[in-house]
Motif scaffolding. Structure first.
Motif, PDB file in Angstrom:
ATOM      1  N   ARG A 192     -28.858 -31.411  -5.970  1.00  0.00           N
ATOM      2  CA  ARG A 192     -27.877 -30.402  -6.370  1.00  0.00           C
ATOM      3  C   ARG A 192     -28.565 -29.074  -6.672  1.00  0.00           C
ATOM      4  NH1 ARG A 192     -26.096 -31.623 -11.254  1.00  0.00           N
ATOM      5  NH2 ARG A 192     -24.608 -29.902 -11.148  1.00  0.00           N
ATOM      6  N   THR A 208     -27.931 -25.477  -4.871  1.00  0.00           N
ATOM      7  CA  THR A 208     -27.581 -24.310  -5.689  1.00  0.00           C
ATOM      8  C   THR A 208     -28.570 -23.177  -5.472  1.00  0.00           C
ATOM      9  OG1 THR A 208     -26.569 -25.723  -7.368  1.00  0.00           O
ATOM     10  CG2 THR A 208     -27.195 -23.493  -8.045  1.00  0.00           C
ATOM     11  N   GLU A 234     -20.821 -23.483  -9.355  1.00  0.00           N
ATOM     12  CA  GLU A 234     -22.113 -24.125  -9.099  1.00  0.00           C
ATOM     13  C   GLU A 234     -22.656 -24.839 -10.330  1.00  0.00           C
ATOM     14  OE1 GLU A 234     -23.270 -24.290  -6.157  1.00  0.00           O
ATOM     15  OE2 GLU A 234     -21.932 -22.847  -5.202  1.00  0.00           O
ATOM     16  N   LEU A 286     -23.795 -23.396 -12.988  1.00  0.00           N
ATOM     17  CA  LEU A 286     -24.988 -22.662 -13.386  1.00  0.00           C
ATOM     18  C   LEU A 286     -24.688 -21.848 -14.643  1.00  0.00           C
ATOM     19  CD1 LEU A 286     -27.872 -22.349 -12.164  1.00  0.00           C
ATOM     20  CD2 LEU A 286     -27.117 -20.125 -11.328  1.00  0.00           C
ATOM     21  N   MET A 306     -28.959 -24.984 -14.308  1.00  0.00           N
ATOM     22  CA  MET A 306     -27.956 -25.900 -13.798  1.00  0.00           C
ATOM     23  C   MET A 306     -27.912 -27.148 -14.674  1.00  0.00           C
ATOM     24  SD  MET A 306     -27.767 -27.933 -10.192  1.00  0.00           S
ATOM     25  CE  MET A 306     -28.638 -29.308 -10.950  1.00  0.00           C
TER      26      MET A 306
END
Length: 582
Positions: A52, A56, A101, A103, A127
């Motif tokens: 992931r 990202t 995302e 984030l 993240m």
């Protein structure tokens, strides 16, 4: 580019658990199974969350690149200012949503260390993990760095500039500024490189000033005589008595005696008695003389010898008072022979249709044995319309017409320039020297823009000059106008005075359609050579004709000075190449 990960707390718990199980000596397999399961979960969690993070980071990098490119494109002569920074941030935001995302603490910053030549971006965030928290890894740091710059390879840029009367004042000032900013933008993009940038110019109105360029290639490409709508002086023989002189030295005391002694008058000689003093009469005589006296002009087409004039010498003519005076060539030319038609087209295989319009041919050199294929020097000082006593133009040859025709409109624009490298000072000087006057003949501007840009024409040696770096050359032509076609038929142009000469029409009427057809055909010929043809409509609508003339996605409208500068800036950026350099 890289992303960074940090693990918090949980790694110590895993280590302690493994140590405890390792210290267990009961011999049970359960501890070993627990260790294996823990390691498997850790590996699986790491695989998922770090995958992931990689996705990202990739998206963050793409957004950073997009922002840097957009920010560099938005740079103006003011450098990387707040407006350009806003553009960069907006492009980043359009390509990356931190919430989607996952984030957190997302940050992005775009700066320029060199006043806009390069734009640098830095983006980062944390993240949140899905499976690694049990191992004490709650977040993974993700970051991206990007740099955008614009580089320009070898480029030739021909500027075809409308310098008609409507461009005077604030408009010509705006054009000068936009041209200078164009130069500076391209110069900045090539700074530190070995790229060759050359500029050519064709200012146009109702004529073009290209005579010296033609002469430098071959003086025989110019005719030695030219037919001009002009005037011939009219002279009349005036007969009168000559000066009175003494016939003999005899003196007579009475006038009667003198008269009896004088000879009889003849057809050419007269006699008289004149009193010189008291009782002193003498015979005088006078012989008649005939002189030629200037009485006016007959307005008609005149063939002028320009063999000396075209090489820089003087051409003699009579002024309004009938006195001899002289003029020298300003450099403007009359076009070669053509055909009358309202419909023209161009095909790279078959050429122009209809054929025979040598004026539109941007490649073929004149045949030095055929005057129809040559250009002619214009002679503004001796060109006249024929008008009646009320100033109405007439197509007759009578001396009673045209006695006050000094109002004939003739202008010669600034001298055109072949492709050459230019310092900033030289470029600025050329822009500042541009003058405005005349009517709008788009076709004559496009014709000569094409001739100065064509790798196959009479200026091929200049166009095809190989750069020192040996690289390829991209070719561009910028056609800037502030008006629609206005092919006035009563002014002296590169097609003569159309009312009288009728080179493009059958009846001498103003025919914008005929000149527009020529213009569009020449645009086709220019584009067929791989030259990108940019068109800017300044202070006027982008007509279908102007849009058709331009290459794909190469037409602009400019309502004001700011828009004009923006159009030139956009072209300058597309002459160059925006790219990511990280």
């Amino acid at each position: 580019m890289r992303f960074l990960s940090s693990c918090q707390g949980g790694n110590f718990a895993i280590r302690n658990t493994i140590r405890a199980l390792h210290a267990d000596t009961t011999g049970s397999l359960l501890p070993m199974a627990a260790i294996s399961l823990t390691l498997l979960l850790l590996m699986a969690g790491a695989g998922v969350d770090f995958s992931r993070a990689y996705v990202t980071k990739t998206r963050l990098q793409a957004a950073c690149d997009a922002g840097a490119l957009a920010g560099r494109r938005a740079v103006t002569t003011e450098g990387f200012n707040n407006a350009a920074e806003v553009v960069a941030n907006n492009y980043f935001d359009a390509n990356f949503n931190p919430a989607n995302e996952g984030l957190g603490n997302a940050q992005v910053a775009f700066t320029s260390p060199d006043s806009g030549s390069t734009v640098v971006g830095n983006a980062s965030g944390q993240m949140s993990t899905y499976l690694l928290p049990f191992a004490g890894i709650d977040t993974i740091d993700v970051s991206a760095n990007c740099t955008s710059t614009m580089s320009v390879g070898n480029s030739d840029v021909t500027m075809v500039l409308d310098t008609t009367g409507s461009m005077r004042g604030s408009r010509i000032a705006a054009l000068r500024t936009a041209m200078k900013n164009f130069y500076d933008t391209v110069a900045t993009a090539t700074q530190g490189s070995n790229a060759r940038i050359r500029y050519a110019f064709v200012p146009y109105s109702s004529s073009v000033n290209v005579g010296t360029l033609i002469r430098d290639v071959n003086p025989d490409f110019l005719r030695d005589d030219v037919d001009v709508q002009s005037r011939k002086p009219i002279f009349e023989d005036i007969t009168g008595d000559g000066a009175w002189q003494l016939y003999s030295g005899n003196s007579y005391s009475k006038k009667k005696t003198c008269n009896n002694a004088k000879p009889d008058n003849t057809g050419t000689t007269s006699y008289r008695c004149t009193k010189y003093a008291k009782k002193d009469y003498r015979i005088e005589f006078s012989t008649q003389t005939t002189t030629e006296q200037f009485t006016g002009f007959n307005y008609t087409q005149v063939n002028w010898d320009v063999s000396n004039y075209k090489t820089g010498g003087s051409l003699l003519y009579l002024n309004d008072s009938g006195n001899e005076t002289s003029t020298t060539w300003d450099g403007c030319i009359e076009e070669r022979s053509t055909v009358v038609s309202n419909s023209f087209s161009y095909n790279s295989l078959t050429g122009y249709s209809p054929s025979g319009a040598t004026d539109l041919d941007i490649d073929t050199a004149p045949d030095v044995s055929d005057d129809n294929t040559k250009w002619s020097p214009m002679i503004g000082a001796v060109a006249y319309r024929r008008t009646d006593s009320r100033g109405n133009i007439r197509d007759v040859d009578e001396s009673t017409f045209g006695r006050n025709t000094g109002d004939l409109f003739y202008v010669c624009p600034n001298r055109a320039q072949l492709l050459s490298t230019m310092s900033q000072g030289d470029f600025y000087d050329y822009a500042d020297d541009l003058n405005t006057a005349g009517y709008t003949f788009h076709d004559i501007g496009a014709i000569w823009g094409g001739r100065l840009s064509s790798p196959d024409g009479i200026f091929a040696n200049n166009v095809n000059e190989v750069p020192d770096n040996g690289g390829e050359v991209s070719r561009h032509m910028i056609f800037m106008t502030d008006g629609q076609m206005d092919a006035d038929n009563e002014v002296y142009t590169s097609y003569g005075i159309e009312f009288h000469d009728r080179r493009t029409t059958t009846n001498g009427a103003q025919n914008n359609a005929a000149h527009t057809a020529r213009f569009l055909a020449v645009c086709q010929a220019i584009r067929s050579k791989g030259i990108r043809l940019w068109v800017i409509a300044f202070g006027t609508g982008l007509t279908n004709d102007l849009r058709t003339c331009a290459s794909n996605q190469s037409a602009f409208t400019a309502a004001n000075a700011s828009d004009l500068n923006e159009a030139f800036q956009e072209i300058a950026k597309q002459v160059g190449e925006l790219r990511i350099t990280n």
